[in-house]
Design a protein around this motif. Structure first.
Motif: not given
Lengths: 287, 616
Positions: A243-254
């Motif tokens: 889902q993160a890969a599909r919809i986001s422009d940037r990703t933060a990984v905690f």
């Protein structure tokens, strides 16, 4: 965005001009403007740490959220994703055990400053929760709730626009005055989104908005989130990496312990992560 | 294969486990049966003693079954198949029987207190908040209306109920001082003190709202009709507030007594009806309904006067029972196509009773030798002839005590519960203090009622020097008694509201007060009311605290107000059980217990009706 900024009027210093100059230790090793844009940051955190009593939930997080983008926050359970999200609209104030250190600026204003009213802040930063939580009132009253508590005039047009924007209007236009609890889970969640955008917030926080929904409802919510970025800045917490890969422009990984391991363009995170632990997490070796 | 199938057969360990399970189930069934049988025996004995059903003839039972049991059963069966009719039946029954019981209760309490006083209070206490509401309709910024209405109501209550105690002594002192100092001034010296204080209070009551109104009118132009209406209502409220005993009362007391009853019961009923109908069908229908109701009331008075009866009771019944019934029935007939037959339910019961009673007299059938008679309900006590003994003053006293108790304990208890659940801190030393307070409240719920009686004795009689056994002391003492129960149950109801709803509300930018008012409280109301039902049920049967604060067991007059000597049904039972004559100990006591149970069940029914409305 010509959103009036209540917080800056509250007397704090305006640091918007400097914000893009400050690079975090996470973003400094990658070039931010690979796509040739010059985004403004809406939310910036500097050395943000959160403790629940003695337990540390967030560890020294430095992160910039950019305007009209979808920022995804991913990570294993208990890594502080939701805690981070709840810091942005001060929902953690409701948890008496929580203590917050460091700085969190919303359009240049430190929102944990003395002059900031959390109620006024939440009127600009809307939130959608993990489980659909419509009020046990009619659909119309649910959408109108935010306007009513903010002493704004409720018109049928505003309600209709919000429902249309949440892609729910066609399904509920004949039953606006029936209970919201009669809707299906996916419809309830879209109602919650309509409720949040009816007051026209600046930023929309979403805490795993699709985790309690079936795949079809999930894809509707995802389409909706992509549409919303034309007007809103969206920060979404998800445990679903696709889902993160599909919809986001940037990703933060905690990762566990509330540490922000990597923050970059989504494509970079998923195709060429800098940190081995992020690669291990994304490829499913743990988490 | 053979060994595997053997282990599936009932034998050995499995058989033992099964027997153990069965035995446990049997013990549980036995426990349930013991409880049920004990209750059935208790109520059965009481029922037999109170109604004496064995003395009735066979014909009476035939009559009873054919006129009441058979039609009601048939109707119930019909309603079981038609859910819409069942709902309509429940609503109509609530209107008819609830209206009947409430009207009778209101009538006997008003009769005891004289209706003029309550009418004055009604006008003064309600007109101030009403005027604020009307004013709020004509201003743009209406956010202040809610708080202002509450404030105005509190002010009006303090003003009217507290004026004798708080305001007038102060004013008298001021006027006395003025007279002493300026005795030579003929104008001031000649003004009698009551008139003077009336004038002064009127000046305050008219002046302050008028100034506020003028201020806002000057700032914003509003329609002239609106301003006039506001002035009229404000003036009325001020006059009502100020002239409590100088202006309104003498005027009102000239009116016939039925109009006072009509005012106390009819004004709120008509107001609510007008609001309901206006909201559903518009202004014109609302006005028509008000005209119809007022016309109906006058017709009732005319008919009663024509047959030379006192119209008071009939007026009360018309407004308290007739109007709600007409509303429910009318609504069902107009808009509820499937369920409209259901509204006949209460009339089947009422008709059955009336026809049965008429036939019983006509055919001179021997009925049961019942102790629950009109004499018991309407006479005062007679300690020598059991058939002449009545409990009217005790019934009136019980109703007064319990209603004033609920009025005092409910807001305080719910308020405390909201504070403890929603505002009080959970952590740190303040959190520990909160926990301590909550623990103590929970413990207070278990304190024996005698101890609360001692508390009431110490507070009201020893400290405040009140006369023994006042209605007020009894209501307040029982209020203390049920306060912890109300608080604990309201807390439980508030705890049951999911946190996700609170978060949703806060996330929309609602303040804590907005969250509590529009999300938490509506969700918690059914639970809060359930707890209150239990508390009221406990309070109405309490005897020990009333004995301690010396509420008289035997009175021959009804209590005339809050500060007159009270009476209560449980005390009546207590004293009747000590009578030397056996028919008192068997019949009268059982009949009084039935009366007490009916009072309790009525209150529970009212609470359940309110609760169900909120749950929809």
């Amino acid at each position: 965005m010509s959103e009036p900024d209540q917080e800056t009027q509250a007397g704090s210093t305006d640091e918007t001009g400097n914000s893009s100059l400050i690079e975090t230790h996470v973003t400094s090793d990658t070039s931010v403007d690979t796509q040739g844009e010059n985004p403004t940051s809406v939310v910036e955190t500097r050395n943000l740490s959160v403790y629940y009593d003695e337990e540390q939930a967030l560890d020294d997080v430095n992160l910039d959220i950019y305007e009209q983008e979808v920022t995804a926050i991913i990570g294993p359970s208990g890594c502080g994703k939701s805690t981070f999200l709840r810091c942005i609209n001060r929902m953690n104030d409701l948890v008496e055990a929580a203590t917050i250190e460091g700085e969190l600026r919303f359009r240049g204003t430190d929102i944990y400053g003395d002059n900031v009213d959390p109620v006024a802040l939440r009127r600009q930063i809307g939130m959608v929760f993990q489980h659909p939580n419509p009020f046990p009132k009619s659909i119309y009253d649910n959408v109108a709730y935010g306007l009513r508590v903010q002493d704004e005039t409720v018109t049928d047009e505003i309600v209709e626009t919000a429902l249309k924007r949440a892609a729910l209007w066609e399904e509920v236009k004949d039953q606006l005055h029936t209970s919201a609890l009669d809707l299906s889970g996916g419809q309830q969640q879209r109602l919650c989104i309509a409720r949040a955008i009816a007051v026209n917030p600046d930023v929309l926080l979403m805490d795993e908005p699709a985790s309690a929904l079936d795949p079809i409802a999930t894809s509707k919510i995802e389409d909706l989130i992509e549409d919303l970025t034309s007007e809103y800045t969206v920060i979404i917490v998800t445990h679903n990496m696709q889902q993160a890969a599909r919809i986001s422009d940037r990703t933060a990984v905690f990762l566990t312990g509330g540490e922000l391991v990597e923050f970059d363009h989504t494509t970079t995170i998923f195709e060429n992560p800098a940190d081995d632990r992020v690669e291990d997490y994304i490829t499913g070796k743990f988490g | 294969m053979a060994t595997e199938s053997e282990t599936l057969q009932r034998s050995g360990r499995f058989q033992y486990a099964e027997i153990r399970g069965k035995a446990f189930e049997a013990i549980l069934i036995a426990a349930t049966l013991v409880g049920l049988v004990a209750l059935i025996l208790l109520f059965g004995f009481m029922f037999f003693d109170a109604f004496g059903p064995l003395s009735a003839s066979l014909e009476w039972y035939l009559l009873f079954f054919s006129t009441l049991v058979a039609p009601v059963s048939a109707f119930t069966l019909y309603c079981r198949r038609n859910p819409a009719a069942r709902t309509a039946n429940a609503r109509a029954s609530a209107a008819v029987f609830g209206g009947l019981v409430l009207s009778l209760a209101a009538y006997i309490v008003l009769r005891a207190m004289s209706p003029y006083g309550p009418l004055v209070y009604l006008i003064t206490v309600s007109s101030m908040p009403l005027s604020v509401a009307v004013y709020g309709r004509y201003t743009e910024n209406s956010y202040f209306v809610g708080p202002a209405m509450v404030l105005a109501m509190l002010l009006a209550i303090v003003w009217t109920f507290g004026s004798e105690v708080l305001l007038f002594p102060l004013l008298d002192a001021v006027f006395g001082l003025g007279n002493d100092l300026l005795g030579g001034v003929p104008v001031l010296g000649s003004v009698p003190v009551p008139v003077g204080r009336g004038l002064l209070v009127t000046a305050i009551a008219v002046g302050v709202p008028t100034l506020a109104l003028a201020n806002s009118v000057l700032r914003r132009r509003t329609s002239r009709a609106g301003i006039l209406a506001v002035f009229a209502v404000l003036g009325l409220s001020a006059a009502g507030t100020a002239g409590l005993d100088q202006l309104i009362r003498p005027i009102l007391e000239v009116l016939p007594i039925w109009s006072a009853y009509a005012g106390v019961i009819g004004l709120p009923v008509t107001g609510i009806l007008a609001l309901l109908i206006t909201r559903q069908r518009g202004m014109r229908a609302g006005i028509t309904a008000v005209v119809a109701v007022v016309g109906g009331g006058l017709a009732v008075v005319a008919i009663a006067s024509a047959v030379s009866m006192d119209p008071s009771l009939w007026v009360v019944l018309f407004f308290g029972m007739g109007v709600p019934t007409a509303y429910v029935v009318g609504e069902a007939v107009i808009s509820d196509r499937d369920g409209r037959v259901g509204v006949a339910g209460p009339f089947v019961i009422l008709g059955g009773i009336l026809v049965g009673a008429y036939l019983e007299r006509l055919l001179s059938v021997t009925g049961p030798d019942s102790w629950v008679t009109p004499t018991l309900l309407t006479n005062s006590w007679n300690g020598l002839t059991a058939t002449e003994a009545g409990a009217y003053p005790s019934i009136v006293g019980s109703i007064m005590i319990v209603s004033f108790m609920a009025l005092m304990a409910f807001p305080v208890g719910v308020g405390a519960a909201i504070y403890l659940e929603e505002y009080a801190p959970d952590t740190g030393w303040k959190g520990r203090l909160t926990n301590l307070v909550e623990l103590n409240i929970a413990n207070l719920a278990g304190v024996p009622s005698v101890v609360y009686g001692l508390l009431g004795l110490a507070l009201f009689q020893n400290l405040l020097n009140f006369a023994p056994g006042l209605v007020f002391s009894a209501a307040a003492t029982l209020g203390f008694l049920i306060l912890p129960i109300v608080i604990v149950s309201a807390q439980e109801a508030l705890k049951a509201v999911p946190d996700s709803l609170r978060e949703a509300s806060y996330g929309m930018g609602a303040s804590r007060w907005q969250t509590i008012r529009s999300v938490v409280l509506p969700e918690a109301v059914p639970g809060i009311l359930t707890g209150t039902i239990l508390a009221l049920g406990r309070a109405i049967g309490e005897t020990a605290p009333l004995i301690i604060i010396a509420v008289p067991t035997t009175t021959f007059t009804t209590p005339g107000g809050l500060f007159s000597s009270g009476a209560a049904v449980p005390l009546r039972i207590f004293s009747a059980s000590a009578n030397f004559a056996p028919e008192y100990r068997k019949g009268v006591v059982a009949a009084l217990a039935i009366v007490l149970l009916v009072l309790m069940l009525t209150m529970n029914a009212i609470a359940i009706v309110i609760r169900n409305r909120y749950q929809q």
